[in-house]
Design a protein around this motif. Structure first.
Motif, PDB file in Angstrom:
ATOM      1  N   MET A 235     -30.617 -17.532 -15.271  1.00  0.00           N
ATOM      2  CA  MET A 235     -30.229 -17.968 -13.921  1.00  0.00           C
ATOM      3  C   MET A 235     -31.497 -18.251 -13.108  1.00  0.00           C
ATOM      4  O   MET A 235     -32.430 -17.461 -13.124  1.00  0.00           O
TER       5      MET A 235
ATOM      6  N   HIS B 253     -20.728 -20.537  -8.145  1.00  0.00           N
ATOM      7  CA  HIS B 253     -19.711 -19.752  -7.453  1.00  0.00           C
ATOM      8  C   HIS B 253     -20.066 -19.487  -5.993  1.00  0.00           C
ATOM      9  O   HIS B 253     -19.295 -18.871  -5.286  1.00  0.00           O
TER      10      HIS B 253
ATOM     11  N   LEU C  10     -20.616 -18.607  -2.346  1.00  0.00           N
ATOM     12  CA  LEU C  10     -19.711 -18.633  -1.202  1.00  0.00           C
ATOM     13  C   LEU C  10     -20.196 -19.684  -0.230  1.00  0.00           C
ATOM     14  O   LEU C  10     -21.393 -19.895  -0.079  1.00  0.00           O
TER      15      LEU C  10
ATOM     16  N   GLU D 249     -32.813 -13.247  -8.884  1.00  0.00           N
ATOM     17  CA  GLU D 249     -31.443 -13.258  -9.419  1.00  0.00           C
ATOM     18  C   GLU D 249     -30.678 -11.957  -9.146  1.00  0.00           C
ATOM     19  O   GLU D 249     -29.504 -11.853  -9.462  1.00  0.00           O
TER      20      GLU D 249
ATOM     21  N   TRP E 136     -20.157  -6.325  -0.832  1.00  0.00           N
ATOM     22  CA  TRP E 136     -19.252  -7.328  -1.422  1.00  0.00           C
ATOM     23  C   TRP E 136     -19.914  -8.707  -1.478  1.00  0.00           C
ATOM     24  O   TRP E 136     -19.760  -9.448  -2.432  1.00  0.00           O
TER      25      TRP E 136
ATOM     26  N   SER F  78     -20.880 -10.876  -4.770  1.00  0.00           N
ATOM     27  CA  SER F  78     -20.399 -12.264  -4.848  1.00  0.00           C
ATOM     28  C   SER F  78     -21.543 -13.222  -5.165  1.00  0.00           C
ATOM     29  O   SER F  78     -21.427 -14.096  -6.025  1.00  0.00           O
ATOM     30  N   GLU F  79     -22.652 -13.061  -4.468  1.00  0.00           N
ATOM     31  CA  GLU F  79     -23.776 -13.988  -4.627  1.00  0.00           C
ATOM     32  C   GLU F  79     -24.497 -13.787  -5.946  1.00  0.00           C
ATOM     33  O   GLU F  79     -25.059 -14.722  -6.502  1.00  0.00           O
ATOM     34  N   LEU F  80     -24.520 -12.537  -6.438  1.00  0.00           N
ATOM     35  CA  LEU F  80     -25.387 -12.223  -7.574  1.00  0.00           C
ATOM     36  C   LEU F  80     -24.643 -12.046  -8.897  1.00  0.00           C
ATOM     37  O   LEU F  80     -25.282 -12.021  -9.947  1.00  0.00           O
ATOM     38  N   CYS F  81     -23.313 -11.888  -8.841  1.00  0.00           N
ATOM     39  CA  CYS F  81     -22.573 -11.561 -10.077  1.00  0.00           C
ATOM     40  C   CYS F  81     -21.510 -12.594 -10.448  1.00  0.00           C
ATOM     41  O   CYS F  81     -20.584 -12.297 -11.219  1.00  0.00           O
ATOM     42  N   GLY F  82     -21.601 -13.802  -9.891  1.00  0.00           N
ATOM     43  CA  GLY F  82     -20.830 -14.917 -10.450  1.00  0.00           C
ATOM     44  C   GLY F  82     -19.391 -15.073 -10.016  1.00  0.00           C
ATOM     45  O   GLY F  82     -18.663 -15.877 -10.611  1.00  0.00           O
ATOM     46  N   LEU F  83     -18.908 -14.315  -9.007  1.00  0.00           N
ATOM     47  CA  LEU F  83     -17.505 -14.498  -8.607  1.00  0.00           C
ATOM     48  C   LEU F  83     -17.348 -14.255  -7.117  1.00  0.00           C
ATOM     49  O   LEU F  83     -18.217 -13.686  -6.482  1.00  0.00           O
ATOM     50  N   ASN F  84     -16.245 -14.728  -6.564  1.00  0.00           N
ATOM     51  CA  ASN F  84     -15.934 -14.478  -5.156  1.00  0.00           C
ATOM     52  C   ASN F  84     -15.197 -13.145  -5.054  1.00  0.00           C
ATOM     53  O   ASN F  84     -14.000 -13.054  -5.310  1.00  0.00           O
TER      54      ASN F  84
ATOM     55  N   GLN G  88     -20.154 -11.172 -13.779  1.00  0.00           N
ATOM     56  CA  GLN G  88     -21.341 -11.203 -14.641  1.00  0.00           C
ATOM     57  C   GLN G  88     -22.315 -10.129 -14.202  1.00  0.00           C
ATOM     58  O   GLN G  88     -22.665 -10.063 -13.026  1.00  0.00           O
TER      59      GLN G  88
ATOM     60  N   HIS H 234     -27.322  -9.802 -16.537  1.00  0.00           N
ATOM     61  CA  HIS H 234     -28.671 -10.164 -16.064  1.00  0.00           C
ATOM     62  C   HIS H 234     -29.266  -9.119 -15.126  1.00  0.00           C
ATOM     63  O   HIS H 234     -30.412  -9.220 -14.724  1.00  0.00           O
TER      64      HIS H 234
END
Lengths: 318, 318
Positions: free
Chosen positions: A1, A8, A10, B20, B49, B53-59, B170, B173
């Motif tokens: 990365m 993803h 936001l 990352e 949260w 969201s920013e660092l682990c690939g999902l909202n 994710q 990493h």
């Protein structure tokens, strides 16, 4: 990365200035600004302070008078108007909202701020007015009007509060609401009579008085005053108790549909003070379709009135 | 006034990705995120949260499992470490803070997030680590570690919660904390024994049991669960009552200096549930310079343990 934004990412919250009296923001709803509590009320209050900061020439978060004493943009009147599709408990985690905020002038020591909240992506215009709020509300929007007054504390603490204009407060460029549309009519009546004006056809349907003690662990803001959002919690907490006295379930309380909340703030209180909360219930319409609770929050010892509240519930379809 | 930014304009809050696994933000403290309450705890939780969201690939705000059922990044362990110059009640309206947030991996269903809060403008490095948090804290900073676990609700409501990995999470990493620095040691002990490990030289100094009912008007978040920040309010509310039982003033409660708060979340509860809050006080050091309250939050009927809390107060100079 790599350091670039992942797919993803936001959407960041955005804030733009539409004109000299209007801000437009798009925000992600976070846990700290929604729920069965007063957190959304608190968030909207923060947006009011931010709007006045951006539009009226000073940093509201650190305002001071000519002597350098801190002044606070205290909440005096706070109305929330919703509908069945969008009310105070509607937004939840991950929703994206469009928020339009406009300031109106109310003289050198007060300011009126309107907000319209809606789900983002509806293409609603980036403006809101007192005319729209009172006479032409768009469905599925939450409308808020806040009247704030500049105050400073006296030497005796939270009981003694004075009007105080801070250095740098500019409001001459703001529009002034037409007298017949001014919230002054509503809150002046509330202050004089201890209740907001009643509606045609309302029938009295019960009265209760409940005790409340100012909570050292929850009720005070960052400068030690009773937080404006706390008044909403005190009213809602008393309503929850009355709900049980009316024989209704806790679930039905959580599902209540409050479409109009009005709160006039008349005084503050010291931590630990004993309050008494007086509720009057009235109903109107077929099958009592509209239920209204008029609430007074009173300092027990002095009988000082701290707040006048009106909560109007839509009970159709229950 | 034209459409250009006026001179008084507030610095906008900023958020940048350092690498990352690290975010750096600068924020203005607003009324909705400070005070004698759990609002700052709630704000830091929102930052957790956002970091995941920013660092682990999902909202995180709208996460769901493979069947499409909502999953929540629930708080399992929450520690706040401060000092006399910067603790939970230090930030106030208008302060500008630097916040560094880093995620660590704890397997496929958990994540560890660290935050360091300090007044902006000190030029502190945009990084934080478990080593720094545990062994090399910078003075006048507030350190927080959050362990969050992915859960989903069962059919019976808030009592039944299951582990549930959402789609898209994710964490490969991320660095993993060294076993001896992992918060697991602290919270595993708390879960097993109903209390965090005690310190050398502590002497028991009192026990109390207080009732609490889950508050319909204040305690629930946007999805109807008992909010993680509410557990802090319940513990603080019980502490305020014990403070009076110890013959101390309300003012001294508001002025308390809690330098270490630990909370392990073991269960959730339905609205209206009766809880019992058990407090044990212990002291250590000369003139009882360190005072610690070990607290258990228990569901009255089932005797289920919902949370284990430890609050450590610095009483030097009182």
């Amino acid at each position: 990365m790599s350091g670039s934004q992942p797919r993803h990412a936001l959407h960041a919250d955005s804030l733009v200035r539409v004109d000299e009296r209007t801000l437009l923001r798009e925000v992600l709803v976070k846990p700290g600004m929604c729920g069965h509590n007063a957190l959304l009320v608190g968030q909207i209050g923060d947006w009011t302070w931010e709007a006045v900061s951006e539009l009226c020439g000073l940093n509201v978060f650190q305002a001071a008078d000519a002597e350098g004493s801190p002044t606070y943009l205290s909440f005096y009147y706070y109305q929330v108007l919703g509908d069945r599709a969008f009310h105070l408990r509607t937004p939840t985690f991950g929703d994206r909202l469009q928020v339009v905020s406009t300031c109106y002038g109310l003289g050198s020591e007060s300011v009126l701020t309107l907000h319209r909240l809606s789900h983002a992506g509806r293409g609603l215009p980036p403006k809101v007015s007192v005319e729209e709020l009172l006479n032409a509300r768009i469905p599925e929007c939450l409308y808020v009007q806040n009247v704030n007054r500049w105050i400073r504390r006296g030497v005796t603490g939270n009981k003694e509060l004075y009007a105080a204009a801070p250095v740098g407060f500019q409001q001459a460029h703001l529009a002034t609401p037409a007298p017949e549309l001014s919230p002054r009519i509503a809150y002046d009546a509330a202050r004089r009579r201890g209740a907001f004006a009643s509606e045609a056809g309302e029938r009295p349907a019960g009265e209760w008085t409940l005790p409340y003690e100012v909570d050292l662990a929850r009720d005070l803001n960052g400068v030690g005053l009773l937080c404006f959002a706390t008044y909403f919690s005190i009213a809602d907490g008393a309503l929850a108790k009355v709900w049980r006295l009316l024989g209704r379930s806790d679930r039905s309380f959580l599902d209540r549909l409050v479409v109009d909340t009005r709160l006039c703030f008349l005084g503050n209180a010291e931590p630990g003070t004993q309050l008494s909360v007086q509720l009057r219930r009235s109903v109107r319409g077929e099958a009592e379709a509209v239920e209204r609770f008029d609430i007074q929050i009173i300092e027990e010892e002095s009988q000082r009135m701290l707040a006048v509240v009106a909560l109007t519930c839509d009970r159709r379809g229950e």
